[in-house]
Motif scaffolding. Structure first.
Motif, PDB file in Angstrom:
ATOM      1  N   UNK A 114       0.791  -1.226   0.000  1.00 22.85           N
ATOM      2  CA  UNK A 114       0.000   0.000   0.000  1.00 22.85           C
ATOM      3  C   UNK A 114       0.823   1.275   0.000  1.00 22.85           C
ATOM      4  N   UNK A 115       0.111   2.378   0.060  1.00 18.45           N
ATOM      5  CA  UNK A 115       0.727   3.710   0.098  1.00 18.45           C
ATOM      6  C   UNK A 115       1.532   4.011  -1.164  1.00 18.45           C
ATOM      7  N   UNK A 116       1.009   3.560  -2.306  1.00 18.83           N
ATOM      8  CA  UNK A 116       1.547   4.005  -3.586  1.00 18.83           C
ATOM      9  C   UNK A 116       2.556   3.106  -4.247  1.00 18.83           C
ATOM     10  N   UNK A 117       3.023   2.064  -3.574  1.00 16.62           N
ATOM     11  CA  UNK A 117       4.133   1.288  -4.125  1.00 16.62           C
ATOM     12  C   UNK A 117       3.772   0.599  -5.437  1.00 16.62           C
ATOM     13  N   UNK A 118       2.531   0.211  -5.635  1.00 19.81           N
ATOM     14  CA  UNK A 118       2.149  -0.481  -6.869  1.00 19.81           C
ATOM     15  C   UNK A 118       1.696   0.474  -7.970  1.00 19.81           C
ATOM     16  N   UNK A 119       1.741   1.773  -7.705  1.00 24.80           N
ATOM     17  CA  UNK A 119       1.283   2.741  -8.691  1.00 24.80           C
ATOM     18  C   UNK A 119      -0.114   3.248  -8.437  1.00 24.80           C
ATOM     19  N   UNK A 120      -0.826   2.627  -7.538  1.00 24.06           N
ATOM     20  CA  UNK A 120      -2.098   3.111  -7.018  1.00 24.06           C
ATOM     21  C   UNK A 120      -1.899   3.353  -5.527  1.00 24.06           C
ATOM     22  N   UNK A 121      -2.730   4.200  -4.937  1.00 29.84           N
ATOM     23  CA  UNK A 121      -2.504   4.486  -3.522  1.00 29.84           C
ATOM     24  C   UNK A 121      -2.555   3.214  -2.695  1.00 29.84           C
ATOM     25  N   UNK A 122      -3.491   2.334  -3.029  1.00 23.42           N
ATOM     26  CA  UNK A 122      -3.565   1.032  -2.373  1.00 23.42           C
ATOM     27  C   UNK A 122      -3.626  -0.048  -3.434  1.00 23.42           C
ATOM     28  N   UNK A 123      -2.946  -1.161  -3.174  1.00 22.71           N
ATOM     29  CA  UNK A 123      -2.838  -2.231  -4.170  1.00 22.71           C
ATOM     30  C   UNK A 123      -4.203  -2.756  -4.591  1.00 22.71           C
ATOM     31  N   UNK A 124      -5.183  -2.725  -3.682  1.00 22.96           N
ATOM     32  CA  UNK A 124      -6.524  -3.225  -4.009  1.00 22.96           C
ATOM     33  C   UNK A 124      -7.128  -2.515  -5.204  1.00 22.96           C
ATOM     34  N   UNK A 125      -6.721  -1.263  -5.414  1.00 22.11           N
ATOM     35  CA  UNK A 125      -7.278  -0.473  -6.514  1.00 22.11           C
ATOM     36  C   UNK A 125      -6.866  -1.013  -7.867  1.00 22.11           C
ATOM     37  N   UNK A 126      -5.779  -1.766  -7.923  1.00 22.29           N
ATOM     38  CA  UNK A 126      -5.377  -2.391  -9.189  1.00 22.29           C
ATOM     39  C   UNK A 126      -6.372  -3.451  -9.635  1.00 22.29           C
ATOM     40  N   UNK A 127      -7.169  -3.967  -8.696  1.00 17.57           N
ATOM     41  CA  UNK A 127      -8.117  -5.034  -8.993  1.00 17.57           C
ATOM     42  C   UNK A 127      -9.566  -4.569  -8.903  1.00 17.57           C
ATOM     43  N   UNK A 128      -9.760  -3.292  -8.596  1.00 15.95           N
ATOM     44  CA  UNK A 128     -11.102  -2.725  -8.440  1.00 15.95           C
ATOM     45  C   UNK A 128     -11.907  -3.512  -7.413  1.00 15.95           C
ATOM     46  N   UNK A 129     -11.251  -3.820  -6.302  1.00 21.11           N
ATOM     47  CA  UNK A 129     -11.875  -4.563  -5.206  1.00 21.11           C
ATOM     48  C   UNK A 129     -11.641  -3.799  -3.905  1.00 21.11           C
ATOM     49  N   UNK A 130     -12.693  -3.672  -3.112  1.00 22.91           N
ATOM     50  CA  UNK A 130     -12.590  -2.977  -1.830  1.00 22.91           C
ATOM     51  C   UNK A 130     -12.729  -3.990  -0.696  1.00 22.91           C
ATOM     52  N   UNK A 131     -11.756  -4.055   0.212  1.00 23.34           N
ATOM     53  CA  UNK A 131     -11.874  -4.975   1.345  1.00 23.34           C
ATOM     54  C   UNK A 131     -12.794  -4.401   2.419  1.00 23.34           C
ATOM     55  N   UNK A 132     -13.094  -5.224   3.410  1.00 18.52           N
ATOM     56  CA  UNK A 132     -13.872  -4.764   4.557  1.00 18.52           C
ATOM     57  C   UNK A 132     -12.980  -4.163   5.630  1.00 18.52           C
ATOM     58  N   UNK A 133     -11.764  -4.671   5.712  1.00 17.46           N
ATOM     59  CA  UNK A 133     -10.756  -4.186   6.653  1.00 17.46           C
ATOM     60  C   UNK A 133      -9.435  -4.115   5.903  1.00 17.46           C
ATOM     61  N   UNK A 134      -8.641  -3.101   6.208  1.00 20.73           N
ATOM     62  CA  UNK A 134      -7.350  -2.936   5.549  1.00 20.73           C
ATOM     63  C   UNK A 134      -6.301  -2.618   6.606  1.00 20.73           C
ATOM     64  N   UNK A 135      -5.161  -3.298   6.530  1.00 18.72           N
ATOM     65  CA  UNK A 135      -4.051  -2.942   7.406  1.00 18.72           C
ATOM     66  C   UNK A 135      -3.027  -2.153   6.605  1.00 18.72           C
ATOM     67  N   UNK A 136      -2.472  -1.122   7.245  1.00 22.36           N
ATOM     68  CA  UNK A 136      -1.484  -0.265   6.595  1.00 22.36           C
ATOM     69  C   UNK A 136      -0.296  -0.091   7.536  1.00 22.36           C
ATOM     70  N   UNK A 137       0.831   0.332   6.990  1.00 24.52           N
ATOM     71  CA  UNK A 137       2.030   0.507   7.801  1.00 24.52           C
ATOM     72  C   UNK A 137       3.191   0.988   6.959  1.00 24.52           C
ATOM     73  N   UNK A 138       4.390   0.544   7.307  1.00 22.60           N
ATOM     74  CA  UNK A 138       5.645   0.818   6.604  1.00 22.60           C
ATOM     75  C   UNK A 138       5.796   2.262   6.108  1.00 22.60           C
ATOM     76  N   UNK A 139       5.235   2.602   4.947  1.00 23.32           N
ATOM     77  CA  UNK A 139       5.486   3.901   4.315  1.00 23.32           C
ATOM     78  C   UNK A 139       4.678   5.044   4.918  1.00 23.32           C
ATOM     79  N   UNK A 140       3.861   4.768   5.918  1.00 22.95           N
ATOM     80  CA  UNK A 140       2.914   5.762   6.434  1.00 22.95           C
ATOM     81  C   UNK A 140       3.559   7.028   6.986  1.00 22.95           C
TER      82      UNK A 140
END
Length: 444
Positions: free
Chosen positions: A246-272
């Motif tokens: 997440x946080x832009x590494x895949x070219x989208x702000x969150x990797x889920x956006x590459x698949x057009x799928x929204x999770x119910x819960x998301x964990x974030x960290x590292x680049x924050x």
């Protein structure tokens, strides 16, 4: 001059060290050790320093906040910076994800997400994937399967957890297309529901939308969408671990956006937070409401210094259109890695999204090339390039450059990597086999 060996006796050997370097300072894409030698850093704290080392905006935000207040504990009081940070995360998070619980590291976020899923659903079961990495606490270790070594000696782990096939070429029959890989992995999951685990006893499926430690593996979109539907149909929460992806590494702000799928819960960290310890559990207000006051906590989560750094990171992202750079330079890196794959037989795969990319090394007779990779890494380090491995068989090299890197810096690092691959390839004598592939060699 201080050396690691002089102080090694005072440190627990449990922490594995990728190098013995003693680093003095860093700036942008580079670090300098205590002898003054410069290294191009393609590890960046394991994908933590998204803006490189000591970005001026982040440093200034930290310096200003440190002069005012370090902590009163977010359990006790509120901080302006943390409140604003929560709002900013809600604004960039996908779908209706708009409520954040702040913590300090990825494993903490994993534990929190699992607790939240159980609290909301009232169900005990958790499903995770082989090849996954979610942290080192007992709960996080229980859902981690990128190395049996991480789990060895810790049984019994948390009960009620099942591990299933991730939709990757390495975990599916040889020669499968992306669609076949997706179908294979889905079949393993539906078989689990049929033979072992009633889906209505499952609280959540935990998945890295792009696997990190497991090898920077990108799943087929078909699988991710089907998994989303399967969870919805069975009242199961879908948790995406976006801590590394997440946080832009895949070219989208969150990797889920590459698949057009929204999770119910998301964990974030590292680049924050630009290099400071930070993580979070992000979900919808409805799901978070099941987590009543006192059901989870932490002394340092939401620290005002960390939040100030986090706000500065998001400011730089927005003002510099950082994702445009990730996609442009990521595409350039992908092309260069494909060239290495074409040139060197020991480079058997190049994969990833954005600036989350990896190559895989194998012997010419098909055996996993973890030893080759360590030779390559050692040569790279000797020539001034810091790298890190990945993959269940430790034969992948991951590229975790800053997200504001340039094609010139990519060329600088790849020139060193090319020299290392040339040297190691020359040592790899051709072996005449009966056409054994990597998977066949591993199975044998």
């Amino acid at each position: 001059m201080i050396t690691y060996e002089d102080y090694k006796q005072y440190l627990s050997p449990a922490l594995s060290k990728a190098t013995n370097l003693v680093i003095d300072h860093g700036e942008g894409s580079y670090v300098w050790d205590v002898s003054g030698r410069r290294y191009l850093d393609w590890v960046q704290g394991i994908a933590v320093n998204a803006l490189g080392h000591c970005h001026p905006r982040v440093v200034e935000a930290i310096r200003e906040q440190v002069g005012k207040l370090l902590t009163c504990s977010f359990n006790v009081v509120n901080y302006e910076s943390t409140l604003k940070w929560a709002k900013r995360i809600a604004e960039i998070a996908p779908g209706e994800l708009g409520s954040t619980f702040f913590s300090n590291g990825g494993a903490e976020a994993t534990d929190g997400a699992l607790k939240l899923a159980k609290a909301y659903t009232g169900r005990p079961g958790i499903i995770a994937f082989k090849g996954s990495f979610h942290g080192r606490t007992i709960a996080a270790t229980s859902v981690t399967a990128s190395s049996a070594h991480y789990r060895a000696g810790y049984d019994p782990l948390v009960p009620g957890i099942d591990l299933v096939t991730y939709p990757s070429a390495d975990q599916s029959p040889e020669g499968y297309t992306d669609d076949q890989i997706a179908d294979w992995a889905l079949r393993q999951l539906t078989d689990l529901f049929a033979y072992v685990r009633d889906p209505h006893s499952v609280a959540a499926v935990l998945m890295e939308p792009v696997q990190g430690e497991g090898g920077y593996v990108v799943p087929p979109t078909r699988f991710v969408k089907a998994l989303r539907q399967l969870c919805t149909d069975n009242g199961i929460l879908l948790i995406f671990d976006e801590i590394q992806a997440g946080y832009g590494r895949t070219g989208r702000m969150f990797a889920s956006e590459n698949f057009d799928v929204v999770p119910d819960i998301m964990t974030i960290g590292k680049a924050m937070a630009g290099g400071l310890p930070a993580s979070g559990v992000v979900s919808t207000p409805e799901i978070m409401a099941a987590w009543g006051p006192g059901r989870h906590g932490g002394t340092f989560g939401g620290n005002p210094v960390v939040a100030s750094a986090g706000l500065a990171v998001l400011d730089v992202y927005a003002e510099t259109h950082l994702l445009d750079n990730v996609n442009a330079v990521g595409s350039y890196l992908a092309g260069r890695l494909d060239e290495l794959k074409d040139e060197f037989p020991i480079v058997t795969d190049a994969r990833g999204l954005g600036l989350m990319r990896a190559i895989e090394l194998n012997h010419v007779d098909g055996r996993p090339g973890g030893d080759l990779l360590e030779e390559v890494r050692a040569i790279c380090l000797d020539k001034g390039l810091m790298t890190l491995s990945c993959g269940v068989r430790h034969n992948g090299m991951r590229f975790a450059t800053p997200l504001n890197t340039t094609t010139e810096l990519i060329d600088e690092g790849l020139d060193i990597l090319h020299q290392a691959l040339t040297t190691v390839s020359a040592r790899e004598a051709p072996r005449h086999t009966s056409g054994a592939t990597t998977k066949q060699a591993v199975a044998a």
